[in-house]
Motif scaffolding. Sequence first.
Motif, mmCIF file in Angstrom:
data_model
loop_
_atom_site.group_PDB
_atom_site.id
_atom_site.type_symbol
_atom_site.label_atom_id
_atom_site.label_comp_id
_atom_site.label_asym_id
_atom_site.label_seq_id
_atom_site.Cartn_x
_atom_site.Cartn_y
_atom_site.Cartn_z
ATOM 1 N N MET A 116 0.829 -1.201 0.000
ATOM 2 C CA MET A 116 0.000 0.000 0.000
ATOM 3 C C MET A 116 0.874 1.266 0.000
ATOM 4 O O MET A 116 1.784 1.392 0.800
ATOM 5 C CB MET A 116 -0.885 -0.034 1.262
ATOM 6 C CG MET A 116 -1.926 1.067 1.317
ATOM 7 S SD MET A 116 -3.250 0.881 0.092
ATOM 8 C CE MET A 116 -4.210 -0.457 0.824
ATOM 9 N N PRO A 117 0.603 2.194 -0.928
ATOM 10 C CA PRO A 117 1.352 3.463 -0.894
ATOM 11 C C PRO A 117 1.042 4.207 0.418
ATOM 12 O O PRO A 117 0.004 3.986 1.021
ATOM 13 C CB PRO A 117 0.789 4.238 -2.088
ATOM 14 C CG PRO A 117 0.055 3.253 -2.922
ATOM 15 C CD PRO A 117 -0.380 2.140 -2.016
ATOM 16 N N VAL B 58 -8.201 11.135 -9.488
ATOM 17 C CA VAL B 58 -7.387 10.080 -8.856
ATOM 18 C C VAL B 58 -8.033 8.750 -9.215
ATOM 19 O O VAL B 58 -9.243 8.585 -9.071
ATOM 20 C CB VAL B 58 -7.267 10.275 -7.320
ATOM 21 C CG1 VAL B 58 -6.439 11.502 -7.001
ATOM 22 C CG2 VAL B 58 -8.624 10.351 -6.646
ATOM 23 N N ASP B 59 -7.230 7.841 -9.716
ATOM 24 C CA ASP B 59 -7.767 6.588 -10.269
ATOM 25 C C ASP B 59 -6.926 5.393 -9.826
ATOM 26 O O ASP B 59 -5.702 5.501 -9.737
ATOM 27 C CB ASP B 59 -7.745 6.652 -11.801
ATOM 28 C CG ASP B 59 -8.592 7.781 -12.336
ATOM 29 O OD1 ASP B 59 -9.817 7.634 -12.391
ATOM 30 O OD2 ASP B 59 -8.010 8.840 -12.689
ATOM 31 N N PRO B 60 -7.583 4.262 -9.624
ATOM 32 C CA PRO B 60 -6.847 3.065 -9.185
ATOM 33 C C PRO B 60 -5.703 2.662 -10.128
ATOM 34 O O PRO B 60 -4.672 2.182 -9.674
ATOM 35 C CB PRO B 60 -7.929 1.974 -9.159
ATOM 36 C CG PRO B 60 -9.213 2.704 -8.954
ATOM 37 C CD PRO B 60 -9.035 4.015 -9.675
ATOM 38 N N TYR B 61 -5.877 2.863 -11.425
ATOM 39 C CA TYR B 61 -4.845 2.391 -12.361
ATOM 40 C C TYR B 61 -3.502 3.085 -12.122
ATOM 41 O O TYR B 61 -2.443 2.571 -12.512
ATOM 42 C CB TYR B 61 -5.289 2.596 -13.818
ATOM 43 C CG TYR B 61 -5.068 3.990 -14.339
ATOM 44 C CD1 TYR B 61 -3.853 4.351 -14.944
ATOM 45 C CD2 TYR B 61 -6.049 4.970 -14.220
ATOM 46 C CE1 TYR B 61 -3.640 5.637 -15.408
ATOM 47 C CE2 TYR B 61 -5.841 6.253 -14.664
ATOM 48 C CZ TYR B 61 -4.638 6.590 -15.263
ATOM 49 O OH TYR B 61 -4.414 7.870 -15.713
ATOM 50 N N PHE C 35 -6.297 9.768 -3.144
ATOM 51 C CA PHE C 35 -5.841 8.591 -3.893
ATOM 52 C C PHE C 35 -5.824 7.347 -3.005
ATOM 53 O O PHE C 35 -6.319 6.280 -3.394
ATOM 54 C CB PHE C 35 -4.446 8.861 -4.479
ATOM 55 C CG PHE C 35 -3.831 7.667 -5.136
ATOM 56 C CD1 PHE C 35 -4.286 7.220 -6.365
ATOM 57 C CD2 PHE C 35 -2.806 6.962 -4.516
ATOM 58 C CE1 PHE C 35 -3.735 6.098 -6.969
ATOM 59 C CE2 PHE C 35 -2.245 5.839 -5.110
ATOM 60 C CZ PHE C 35 -2.710 5.410 -6.345
ATOM 61 N N LEU C 36 -5.294 7.487 -1.804
ATOM 62 C CA LEU C 36 -5.203 6.325 -0.909
ATOM 63 C C LEU C 36 -6.593 5.821 -0.525
ATOM 64 O O LEU C 36 -6.792 4.616 -0.320
ATOM 65 C CB LEU C 36 -4.380 6.671 0.340
ATOM 66 C CG LEU C 36 -2.907 7.015 0.043
ATOM 67 C CD1 LEU C 36 -2.177 7.417 1.311
ATOM 68 C CD2 LEU C 36 -2.205 5.844 -0.632
#
Lengths: 341, 341
Positions: free
Chosen positions: B17-18, B47-50, B318-319
């Motif tokens: 995880m970032p 902000v996107d999962p990819y 994003f997280l």
Amino acid sequence: MNKTNRQIVLEKRPKGMPDEETFRFKEQDIRELKEGEVLLRTLYVSVDPYMRGRMQDAESYIEPFQLDKVIEGGSIGEVVESKSENLQQGDIVIGMFGWQTSYVAKEKEVRKIDPSLAPITTHLGILGMTGLTAYFGLLDIGKPKEGETVVVSGAAGAVGSVVGQIAKIKGARVVGIAGSEDKISFLKDELGFDEAVNYKTATNLKKEIGQACPNGVDVYFDNVGGEVSDAVLANLNRFARVPVCGAISAYNLESVDVGPRVQTTLIKKSALMQGFTVGNYSDRFQEGSMQLGKWLQEDKLKYQETIREGFENIPNAFLDLFKGNNTGKLLVKVADRQDEQ
Amino acid sequence: MNKTNRQIVLEKRPKGMPDEETFRFKEQDIRELKEGEVLLRTLYVSVDPYMRGRMQDAESYIEPFQLDKVIEGGSIGEVVESKSENLQQGDIVIGMFGWQTSYVAKEKEVRKIDPSLAPITTHLGILGMTGLTAYFGLLDIGKPKEGETVVVSGAAGAVGSVVGQIAKIKGARVVGIAGSEDKISFLKDELGFDEAVNYKTATNLKKEIGQACPNGVDVYFDNVGGEVSDAVLANLNRFARVPVCGAISAYNLESVDVGPRVQTTLIKKSALMQGFTVGNYSDRFQEGSMQLGKWLQEDKLKYQETIREGFENIPNAFLDLFKGNNTGKLLVKVADRQDEQ
């Protein structure tokens, strides 16, 4: 003609690898023919990995075998008595009457084959379901383009050996995966595969496949599943196609078949996996058979058969499929044709 | 205009995880414009999962982010200075300039959008890549037919919520999978899904999906991978299609993503899995955008946005994508438009 029919029936659904207790030999009287029926003497029976699935009592694309009933499958027979106007004594026919020495067939249940065009056994192999499986899976799903790299697992098997040769005809670079040095030589020296990888001796299969495919894998014809397929999938190119034909590595597993999930690979590569069975293409069998027959006549396709002898050896021949003991199509010869006797 | 640009750059490639150490805030001077360039002030960033995939230094369909460089991604900006004949001050544009407060863009790098047709944020969502991902994945790969059952995972997310609605427009029965009761209500009450399953509270997800899909699953639009997808795949119908769009469950895994292998299922069901990314369809974006815009105008499509405020909150937004905290498209508002100030 002996008036007793011998059958091999499903005695017990196997857990894991089938064994001798899975099957039972059974005798029954042969009944009189009705109008439109013929009595067949079985000449050859086909033994195929997919039959393992039918021994399970699980939902699938094809009904499970029933306990105490004959194991069904492709067989070739000779007409020894006829009450049909369309079939006469001596005709050679193909049908799904399976593992029994005789069968009373309605004329619609079987199809007459011409023994003068090609050896009759080819109708259970390269000109039959085996060849058609290779043809439609590779061309309809795999769609190999000239210069692309096609990998096939179970490459020395009945289907795989045809897949690789069709891919060569289409101008692809072909890499086979097989499990013995004899098979590797067969693929390269006899069938003209460009490269072949022995998965049993590989220390790092993913890497060896990568080395055999310096331009990556565009089409992977999957006959085996399991770790061999994991290793090929790790080498896929963008927009790769994976016809999923068989998963012989999983057929006798007693636990869940677990491995790396494919989703991330499929996304990264925009790759396609498509399961299929040859029955999906039944309305195009004519097209496929004609093309395969043409290639065979032109000597563009070679085929290899392993023919065992004797009705009582059918179960062992079937079990050998899972031991990797055969090259090409595996058949059992049950009786001679009348004119051979 | 402040002559300093603030950027969020990739400080360290994350393992798993970032976190906050993954990113760093950085300032730089804004240079003078050359001919054909415009200075943009960023209004919204996507902000996107990819994006998680691009933080990895691994081969994929899109280049990895570079260390110490700005995180790229879809953003909307306003032209505040122009040396372009085609763009003038006050124009609203969309581009891939990512997580920074300003950007000097060549005019070709951005596309002007018309704020009078729809809220400008929709161009990062339902009228943008998000909507197009849903549109092409579902219609080109999933090919739902009237009366078929379509299941979508990540159903309350940006892509999933559009997938389900398009499937409804096409006459399918739609079942969503999501991770909270609020999302379940949203899918059923707001978006008109026929059924929704909470994977977090399910005790037997495979069975609950089966109950929600009494006629089986014809199309499974996969946004998540992992155990949720294992459970859906176990309910596939014959000839099912599985567009594989995302595998968010795997993006932050530090070990290999392991689960039941899919080959046997694909064979038994003659099913298709196809990974894709929206970029594969770039030559058809026009078609997709027009159709999505038309459905939006006709009120056949609804969209939900979660808009966070403040440039400094982008990393946390994003997280949150990986915590399942958002419904619909997640955006961060960075600045007001000039006429809003």
